[in-house]
Design a protein around this motif. Sequence first.
Motif, PDB file in Angstrom:
ATOM      1  N   GLY A  22       1.009  -0.922  -0.045  1.00  0.00           N
ATOM      2  CA  GLY A  22      -0.298   0.143   0.093  1.00  0.00           C
ATOM      3  C   GLY A  22       0.723   1.399   0.256  1.00  0.00           C
ATOM      4  O   GLY A  22       2.052   1.265   0.076  1.00  0.00           O
ATOM      5  N   ALA A  23       0.080   2.277  -0.090  1.00  0.00           N
ATOM      6  CA  ALA A  23       1.107   2.873  -0.216  1.00  0.00           C
ATOM      7  C   ALA A  23       1.473   4.226   1.510  1.00  0.00           C
ATOM      8  O   ALA A  23       2.499   4.888   1.049  1.00  0.00           O
ATOM      9  CB  ALA A  23      -0.212   4.702  -0.354  1.00  0.00           C
ATOM     10  N   VAL A  24       1.319   3.729   2.156  1.00  0.00           N
ATOM     11  CA  VAL A  24       2.367   3.581   3.113  1.00  0.00           C
ATOM     12  C   VAL A  24       3.084   2.640   3.943  1.00  0.00           C
ATOM     13  O   VAL A  24       3.468   2.384   5.073  1.00  0.00           O
ATOM     14  CB  VAL A  24       1.780   3.955   4.796  1.00  0.00           C
ATOM     15  CG1 VAL A  24       0.914   5.149   4.705  1.00  0.00           C
ATOM     16  CG2 VAL A  24       0.678   3.356   4.652  1.00  0.00           C
ATOM     17  N   GLY A  25       3.318   1.600   2.554  1.00  0.00           N
ATOM     18  CA  GLY A  25       4.149   0.373   2.476  1.00  0.00           C
ATOM     19  C   GLY A  25       3.710  -0.899   3.212  1.00  0.00           C
ATOM     20  O   GLY A  25       4.237  -2.250   3.775  1.00  0.00           O
ATOM     21  N   TRP A 259       5.493  10.343  -6.251  1.00  0.00           N
ATOM     22  CA  TRP A 259       4.975   9.855  -5.111  1.00  0.00           C
ATOM     23  C   TRP A 259       5.639   8.681  -4.791  1.00  0.00           C
ATOM     24  O   TRP A 259       5.842   7.904  -5.115  1.00  0.00           O
ATOM     25  CB  TRP A 259       3.707   9.519  -4.897  1.00  0.00           C
ATOM     26  CG  TRP A 259       3.033   9.175  -3.514  1.00  0.00           C
ATOM     27  CD1 TRP A 259       2.917   7.616  -2.910  1.00  0.00           C
ATOM     28  CD2 TRP A 259       3.028  10.365  -2.020  1.00  0.00           C
ATOM     29  NE1 TRP A 259       2.322   7.757  -1.932  1.00  0.00           N
ATOM     30  CE2 TRP A 259       2.577   8.748  -1.162  1.00  0.00           C
ATOM     31  CE3 TRP A 259       3.497  11.836  -2.073  1.00  0.00           C
ATOM     32  CZ2 TRP A 259       2.352   9.503  -0.350  1.00  0.00           C
ATOM     33  CZ3 TRP A 259       3.194  11.097  -0.663  1.00  0.00           C
ATOM     34  CH2 TRP A 259       2.459  11.221   0.100  1.00  0.00           C
ATOM     35  N   GLY A 260       6.904   9.283  -3.004  1.00  0.00           N
ATOM     36  CA  GLY A 260       8.266   8.336  -3.578  1.00  0.00           C
ATOM     37  C   GLY A 260       8.530   7.846  -1.303  1.00  0.00           C
ATOM     38  O   GLY A 260       8.028   9.005  -1.113  1.00  0.00           O
ATOM     39  N   TRP A 268       6.093  13.889  -1.933  1.00  0.00           N
ATOM     40  CA  TRP A 268       5.967  14.403  -3.548  1.00  0.00           C
ATOM     41  C   TRP A 268       6.832  15.140  -3.602  1.00  0.00           C
ATOM     42  O   TRP A 268       8.130  15.439  -3.419  1.00  0.00           O
ATOM     43  CB  TRP A 268       4.550  15.473  -3.851  1.00  0.00           C
ATOM     44  CG  TRP A 268       3.444  14.765  -3.430  1.00  0.00           C
ATOM     45  CD1 TRP A 268       2.275  14.818  -2.517  1.00  0.00           C
ATOM     46  CD2 TRP A 268       2.928  14.175  -4.596  1.00  0.00           C
ATOM     47  NE1 TRP A 268       1.207  14.257  -2.779  1.00  0.00           N
ATOM     48  CE2 TRP A 268       1.863  13.699  -3.457  1.00  0.00           C
ATOM     49  CE3 TRP A 268       3.597  13.396  -5.798  1.00  0.00           C
ATOM     50  CZ2 TRP A 268       0.700  12.656  -4.654  1.00  0.00           C
ATOM     51  CZ3 TRP A 268       2.364  12.822  -6.154  1.00  0.00           C
ATOM     52  CH2 TRP A 268       1.084  12.631  -5.823  1.00  0.00           C
ATOM     53  N   GLY A 269       7.380  15.239  -5.641  1.00  0.00           N
ATOM     54  CA  GLY A 269       8.627  15.452  -5.532  1.00  0.00           C
ATOM     55  C   GLY A 269       9.999  14.857  -5.459  1.00  0.00           C
ATOM     56  O   GLY A 269      10.931  15.286  -5.629  1.00  0.00           O
ATOM     57  N   ARG A 270       9.615  13.454  -5.644  1.00  0.00           N
ATOM     58  CA  ARG A 270      10.500  12.209  -5.370  1.00  0.00           C
ATOM     59  C   ARG A 270      10.650  10.963  -6.670  1.00  0.00           C
ATOM     60  O   ARG A 270       9.946  10.617  -7.455  1.00  0.00           O
ATOM     61  CB  ARG A 270      10.888  11.595  -4.146  1.00  0.00           C
ATOM     62  CG  ARG A 270      10.745  12.825  -3.053  1.00  0.00           C
ATOM     63  CD  ARG A 270      10.296  11.678  -1.516  1.00  0.00           C
ATOM     64  NE  ARG A 270      10.411  12.502  -0.468  1.00  0.00           N
ATOM     65  CZ  ARG A 270      10.300  12.645   0.810  1.00  0.00           C
ATOM     66  NH1 ARG A 270       9.537  10.831   0.732  1.00  0.00           N
ATOM     67  NH2 ARG A 270      10.399  12.822   1.831  1.00  0.00           N
ATOM     68  N   PRO A 271      12.212  10.244  -6.820  1.00  0.00           N
ATOM     69  CA  PRO A 271      11.621   9.564  -7.875  1.00  0.00           C
ATOM     70  C   PRO A 271       9.930   8.799  -6.980  1.00  0.00           C
ATOM     71  O   PRO A 271      10.526   8.075  -5.605  1.00  0.00           O
ATOM     72  CB  PRO A 271      12.593   8.507  -7.348  1.00  0.00           C
ATOM     73  CG  PRO A 271      13.568   9.751  -7.197  1.00  0.00           C
ATOM     74  CD  PRO A 271      13.126  10.834  -6.418  1.00  0.00           C
ATOM     75  N   CYS A 272       9.811   7.981  -8.411  1.00  0.00           N
ATOM     76  CA  CYS A 272       8.459   7.275  -8.192  1.00  0.00           C
ATOM     77  C   CYS A 272       8.969   5.932  -7.675  1.00  0.00           C
ATOM     78  O   CYS A 272       9.156   5.789  -7.482  1.00  0.00           O
ATOM     79  CB  CYS A 272       7.757   6.897  -8.928  1.00  0.00           C
ATOM     80  SG  CYS A 272       6.926   8.515  -9.766  1.00  0.00           S
ATOM     81  N   THR A 273       8.639   5.518  -6.101  1.00  0.00           N
ATOM     82  CA  THR A 273       7.834   4.000  -5.197  1.00  0.00           C
ATOM     83  C   THR A 273       6.988   3.610  -5.504  1.00  0.00           C
ATOM     84  O   THR A 273       5.806   4.234  -5.689  1.00  0.00           O
ATOM     85  CB  THR A 273       8.679   4.628  -3.899  1.00  0.00           C
ATOM     86  OG1 THR A 273       9.442   5.293  -3.826  1.00  0.00           O
ATOM     87  CG2 THR A 273       8.529   3.173  -2.756  1.00  0.00           C
ATOM     88  N   PRO A 274       6.214   2.620  -5.533  1.00  0.00           N
ATOM     89  CA  PRO A 274       5.464   1.466  -6.272  1.00  0.00           C
ATOM     90  C   PRO A 274       4.364   1.954  -5.170  1.00  0.00           C
ATOM     91  O   PRO A 274       4.235   1.437  -3.942  1.00  0.00           O
ATOM     92  CB  PRO A 274       5.491   0.338  -6.112  1.00  0.00           C
ATOM     93  CG  PRO A 274       7.309   0.109  -7.133  1.00  0.00           C
ATOM     94  CD  PRO A 274       7.802   1.373  -5.683  1.00  0.00           C
ATOM     95  N   ILE A 275       3.369   2.094  -5.742  1.00  0.00           N
ATOM     96  CA  ILE A 275       2.409   2.306  -4.295  1.00  0.00           C
ATOM     97  C   ILE A 275       1.973   0.714  -4.144  1.00  0.00           C
ATOM     98  O   ILE A 275       0.874   0.190  -3.155  1.00  0.00           O
ATOM     99  CB  ILE A 275       1.726   3.662  -4.559  1.00  0.00           C
ATOM    100  CG1 ILE A 275       0.387   3.146  -5.958  1.00  0.00           C
ATOM    101  CG2 ILE A 275       2.011   5.181  -4.425  1.00  0.00           C
ATOM    102  CD1 ILE A 275      -0.873   3.495  -5.968  1.00  0.00           C
ATOM    103  N   LEU A 276       2.009  -0.185  -5.234  1.00  0.00           N
ATOM    104  CA  LEU A 276       1.320  -0.759  -5.437  1.00  0.00           C
ATOM    105  C   LEU A 276       1.511  -1.912  -6.220  1.00  0.00           C
ATOM    106  O   LEU A 276       2.589  -1.650  -6.701  1.00  0.00           O
ATOM    107  CB  LEU A 276      -0.809  -1.260  -6.085  1.00  0.00           C
ATOM    108  CG  LEU A 276      -1.251  -1.026  -4.666  1.00  0.00           C
ATOM    109  CD1 LEU A 276      -3.019  -0.668  -5.770  1.00  0.00           C
ATOM    110  CD2 LEU A 276      -1.486  -1.288  -3.762  1.00  0.00           C
TER     111      LEU A 276
END
Length: 375
Positions: A22-25, A259-260, A268-276
């Motif tokens: 999920g978006a909070v890991g 969103w990373g 925000w403003g970061r390289p993307c990290t998988p949200i799912l």
Amino acid sequence: MGMRRRSLLGRAAAIGAASAVGAVGSVLATAAPAQAAVWKKRLTGADLDTNSRWRVAGTDLGIPYVLENGSIGYLFGDTFDTPWPEGPPLPNDWRSPVMLRSAVHPGAPGGVVFDSAARVAGNGRAPELMHNGHHGIGIDGLPEVTVIPNDGISFPETGRQVISYMSIENWNSAGPAGPQWKSRYAGLAFSDNGNDFIRTPLKWWNSPDNKDPFQMWTMQRDGDHVYVFSVRSGRQDGPMMLRRVRWDRLFYPESYEGWGWNGTNWGWGRPCTPILTGRFGEPSVRRLSDGTWVMSYLNCQNGCVVTRTAPGPDRAWTAEKIQVTSWQEPALYGGFIHPWSSRDADDLHLMVSKWTRTPDGRSTAYHVSQFVGSV
């Protein structure tokens, strides 16, 4: 989504879901054990008025989005004036993308009813919205098999509509566990008259190994920002990414924020990290009127259309909820959320595609239906 390349997803799939991040890991639970949506009506077909009025017979997708005038546009992929892609007869007037429109609420007793087609005055053949290479050369001089829409969005401030799309390089399947097609790039097209769409020079290039996670987009505006959720092309294993951009900077790639996770927190403003992570089909995300965000996609591991919800685009998403199974609609895909859906009971409206074929590859159905479920 296109011709001559889909396997019969979910033919004997069990109901279940892989875990996802999920978006909070946190690791989310598996899907709910039973389907929620029910079939309401078939929307397209050679025997319906979509064919007699606009020559839209065999088609798929039907991605609904709010137009600048407040009604709904439905984006269809590879479209034919025969029941399925291979005819007969041939040629069968292959077009993509095509748009039908409707001002009817999908929750009305009769469901979705189309009242017009883009680029048509009244009844008549609905042409494709933008240039398509059709197994030839695309507008940029590159080989192109076809153009497949991902999503649409409109901006009442300017009257402009924008479509995200994929330029398809090939439909070469890598087998049940691998990608089912490869896009060359994702792009954006716009219209200032609601009919004719111009493909911009912008390209989000796919990688040679078909692993780029920014190919199939779904877009939802909230305030000043458009939130873009994306996955790899071809319904393959991989991450889902989240970016945002100011609505008036959609054509400026340098303005997109990822969103990373930086090892400590999300931002925000970061390289993307998988949200799912999972094996995703075409994603669809819509913000409902009460502020709930709903996501749907084909879970390619179990062959079901599933949904998740979240209080915001950058918040944690719930576990998958199965909406439509392969037992209800064999060889299904899509599951695009109608933007007029709500959290009321039985008011989640999904556009679901079906393409069934015999073992030797002959089509027996290729159309879009409306399903109704709940979040």
